[in-house]
Design a protein around this motif. Structure first.
Motif, short mmCIF file in Angstrom:
data_model
loop_
_atom_site.label_atom_id
_atom_site.label_comp_id
_atom_site.label_asym_id
_atom_site.label_seq_id
_atom_site.Cartn_x
_atom_site.Cartn_y
_atom_site.Cartn_z
N VAL A 1 100.38 33.78 48.06
CA VAL A 1 100.92 34.33 46.81
C VAL A 1 101.84 35.51 47.11
O VAL A 1 102.91 35.65 46.50
CB VAL A 1 99.78 34.74 45.86
N GLU A 2 101.47 36.33 48.06
CA GLU A 2 102.28 37.50 48.40
C GLU A 2 103.66 37.09 48.90
O GLU A 2 104.65 37.79 48.66
CB GLU A 2 101.56 38.34 49.46
N VAL A 3 103.72 35.95 49.59
CA VAL A 3 105.02 35.44 50.06
C VAL A 3 105.91 35.06 48.89
O VAL A 3 107.11 35.36 48.87
CB VAL A 3 104.82 34.23 51.00
N HIS A 4 105.32 34.41 47.88
CA HIS A 4 106.10 33.88 46.76
C HIS A 4 106.24 34.87 45.60
O HIS A 4 107.23 34.82 44.87
CB HIS A 4 105.46 32.58 46.26
N HIS A 5 105.23 35.70 45.42
CA HIS A 5 105.27 36.67 44.31
C HIS A 5 104.87 38.06 44.85
O HIS A 5 103.79 38.58 44.53
CB HIS A 5 104.30 36.26 43.20
N PRO A 6 105.73 38.64 45.68
CA PRO A 6 105.38 39.94 46.27
C PRO A 6 105.21 41.03 45.21
O PRO A 6 105.93 41.07 44.22
CB PRO A 6 106.59 40.24 47.18
N GLY A 7 104.19 41.83 45.44
CA GLY A 7 103.97 42.96 44.54
C GLY A 7 103.24 42.63 43.26
O GLY A 7 103.16 43.48 42.37
N ILE A 8 102.67 41.45 43.14
CA ILE A 8 101.93 41.09 41.94
C ILE A 8 100.73 42.02 41.78
O ILE A 8 100.10 42.42 42.77
CB ILE A 8 101.48 39.62 42.00
N LYS A 9 100.44 42.41 40.56
CA LYS A 9 99.34 43.36 40.31
C LYS A 9 98.01 42.77 40.78
O LYS A 9 97.70 41.62 40.50
CB LYS A 9 99.27 43.71 38.83
N GLU A 10 97.25 43.60 41.46
CA GLU A 10 95.98 43.16 42.04
C GLU A 10 95.02 42.66 40.97
O GLU A 10 94.34 41.65 41.15
CB GLU A 10 95.34 44.32 42.81
N SER A 11 94.98 43.35 39.84
CA SER A 11 94.03 42.97 38.79
C SER A 11 94.37 41.59 38.22
O SER A 11 93.48 40.76 37.98
CB SER A 11 94.01 44.01 37.67
N LEU A 12 95.66 41.32 38.01
CA LEU A 12 96.08 40.03 37.49
C LEU A 12 95.83 38.93 38.52
O LEU A 12 95.33 37.85 38.16
CB LEU A 12 97.57 40.07 37.13
N LEU A 13 96.13 39.20 39.78
CA LEU A 13 95.93 38.20 40.83
C LEU A 13 94.45 37.87 40.97
O LEU A 13 94.08 36.69 41.07
CB LEU A 13 96.48 38.72 42.16
N LYS B 1 103.75 32.25 38.31
CA LYS B 1 105.13 32.55 37.90
C LYS B 1 105.24 32.62 36.38
O LYS B 1 105.92 33.50 35.83
CB LYS B 1 106.07 31.48 38.46
N LEU B 2 104.56 31.71 35.70
CA LEU B 2 104.57 31.72 34.24
C LEU B 2 103.83 32.94 33.69
O LEU B 2 104.27 33.55 32.71
CB LEU B 2 103.92 30.44 33.71
N LEU B 3 102.70 33.27 34.30
CA LEU B 3 101.94 34.45 33.84
C LEU B 3 102.78 35.72 33.95
O LEU B 3 102.75 36.58 33.06
CB LEU B 3 100.66 34.60 34.66
N LEU B 4 103.53 35.81 35.05
CA LEU B 4 104.39 36.98 35.24
C LEU B 4 105.55 36.97 34.24
O LEU B 4 105.93 38.02 33.70
CB LEU B 4 104.93 37.00 36.67
N ALA B 5 106.11 35.78 34.00
CA ALA B 5 107.23 35.68 33.06
C ALA B 5 106.80 36.05 31.65
O ALA B 5 107.57 36.65 30.89
CB ALA B 5 107.80 34.26 33.09
N GLU B 6 105.57 35.69 31.29
CA GLU B 6 105.05 36.00 29.96
C GLU B 6 104.43 37.39 29.89
O GLU B 6 103.96 37.82 28.83
CB GLU B 6 103.99 34.96 29.56
N LEU C 1 98.38 28.60 29.41
CA LEU C 1 99.48 27.84 30.02
C LEU C 1 98.92 26.75 30.94
O LEU C 1 99.38 26.55 32.06
CB LEU C 1 100.41 28.78 30.79
N HIS C 2 97.93 26.04 30.42
CA HIS C 2 97.17 25.11 31.25
C HIS C 2 98.01 23.93 31.75
O HIS C 2 97.62 23.26 32.71
CB HIS C 2 95.96 24.56 30.47
N GLY C 3 99.19 23.71 31.15
CA GLY C 3 100.03 22.61 31.60
C GLY C 3 100.52 22.76 33.02
O GLY C 3 100.94 21.78 33.65
N ALA C 4 100.47 23.98 33.56
CA ALA C 4 100.86 24.19 34.96
C ALA C 4 99.75 23.79 35.92
O ALA C 4 100.01 23.52 37.10
CB ALA C 4 101.24 25.66 35.19
N LEU C 5 98.51 23.75 35.40
CA LEU C 5 97.35 23.48 36.28
C LEU C 5 96.74 22.10 36.07
O LEU C 5 96.33 21.45 37.03
CB LEU C 5 96.26 24.54 36.03
#
Length: 280
Positions: free
Chosen positions: A189-201, A231-236, A254-258
């Motif tokens: 995840v860090e490779v694709h979404h660097p800096g994502i908040k720890e609590s959200l991750l 990516k969707l969670l971050l966008a929203e 956003l269950h359609g992604a999973l």
């Protein structure tokens, strides 16, 4: 020539050992694993890490092994002969090189990816035994033998849709890519979404792995799907609190992604219905 992973691809130690062992043994690397675990991407990253060109052969249900070697267009030659075209006197004008020929003919070492070999007919792997073992094949129309100038690094992927023949397996170095544990997934995840908040991750990955463990799930969400979901969670701009589920709403945000089929969506809806019944 050692593969250690790349900045874009998190390779576990056992995977790097497998790649390097296959290179040392000069045997095809057969990679199996769940869809979405990075089997195809592995070949691209090996090529990038080692500075090699990659040749990709995508196998379909209709693919024949001969197509990887060459195809002879007898119909075109017959048509040209009827039209008086002088090209007919040289049979090479009607031979189309396949991906193996392209790899064998390269002056430099290349990575040859044979992707999803289990999609083809059961005889497909057997039909490539000698060519992959001896790194040569015979062209009957011209009477020439095509030999690899530089032995390619061959990576073969399979989704386990069919059992592969024992004779073929004996000629490969095998590796099964296990689904990433949470620590490895965090690195991906860090490779694709660097800096994502720890609590959200933490909240998202906890929910993701819980979903994968739900009994009766037809298709477990994969690595590529959790990356899309994040990516969707971050966008929203959703927070960990937004991801919380209760008995009345068992479906993830956003269950359609999973969840990729109606059976699994209905499964979560039934779980919610049962939970509401128990709470009454």
């Amino acid at each position: 020539m050692k593969f250690q992973g790349t900045k874009e691809y998190v390779a576990t130690e056992d995977l790097t050992v497998a790649v390097n062992a296959a290179v040392t043994l000069e045997r095809p690397l057969l990679v199996k694993g769940e869809p979405g675990t990075g089997k195809t991407e592995l070949a691209r990253q090996v090529a990038e890490a080692l500075g090699l060109k990659m040749i990709e052969w995508n196998v379909k249900s209709t693919t024949r092994a001969q197509q990887g070697l060459y195809e002879y267009d007898a119909v075109s030659r017959l048509r040209d002969s009827q039209l008086g075209d002088e090209r007919v006197y040289d049979v090479k004008n009607y031979i189309k090189q396949g991906k193996l020929w392209e790899a064998f003919d390269s002056d430099e070492k290349v990575v040859l990816l044979i992707d999803e070999i289990d999609k083809a007919d059961i005889e497909f792997p057997n039909d490539l035994l000698q060519e992959l073992d001896k790194m040569e094949f015979f062209v009957y129309e011209t009477g020439e033998t095509i030999r690899a100038r530089q032995r390619p690094i061959v990576i073969i992927t399979s989704n386990n849709e069919k059992e592969l023949p024992d004779a073929f397996l004996r000629r490969c170095f095998f590796h099964y890519i296990r689904f990433p544990d949470e620590a490895t997934m965090r690195k991906i995840v860090e490779v694709h979404h660097p800096g994502i908040k720890e609590s959200l991750l933490t909240s998202a990955l906890t929910q993701f792995y819980e979903i994968r463990e739900v009994p009766g799930l037809k298709k477990k969400p994969s690595t590529s799907e959790v990356l899309d979901w994040l990516k969707l969670l971050l966008a929203e701009d959703l927070s960990p609190e937004d991801l919380k589920r209760d008995g009345a709403n068992a479906l993830p945000k956003l269950h359609g992604a999973l969840l990729k089929n109606e059976q699994d969506v209905h499964l979560f809806e039934r779980l919610a219905f049962m939970a509401r019944g128990q709470n009454r």
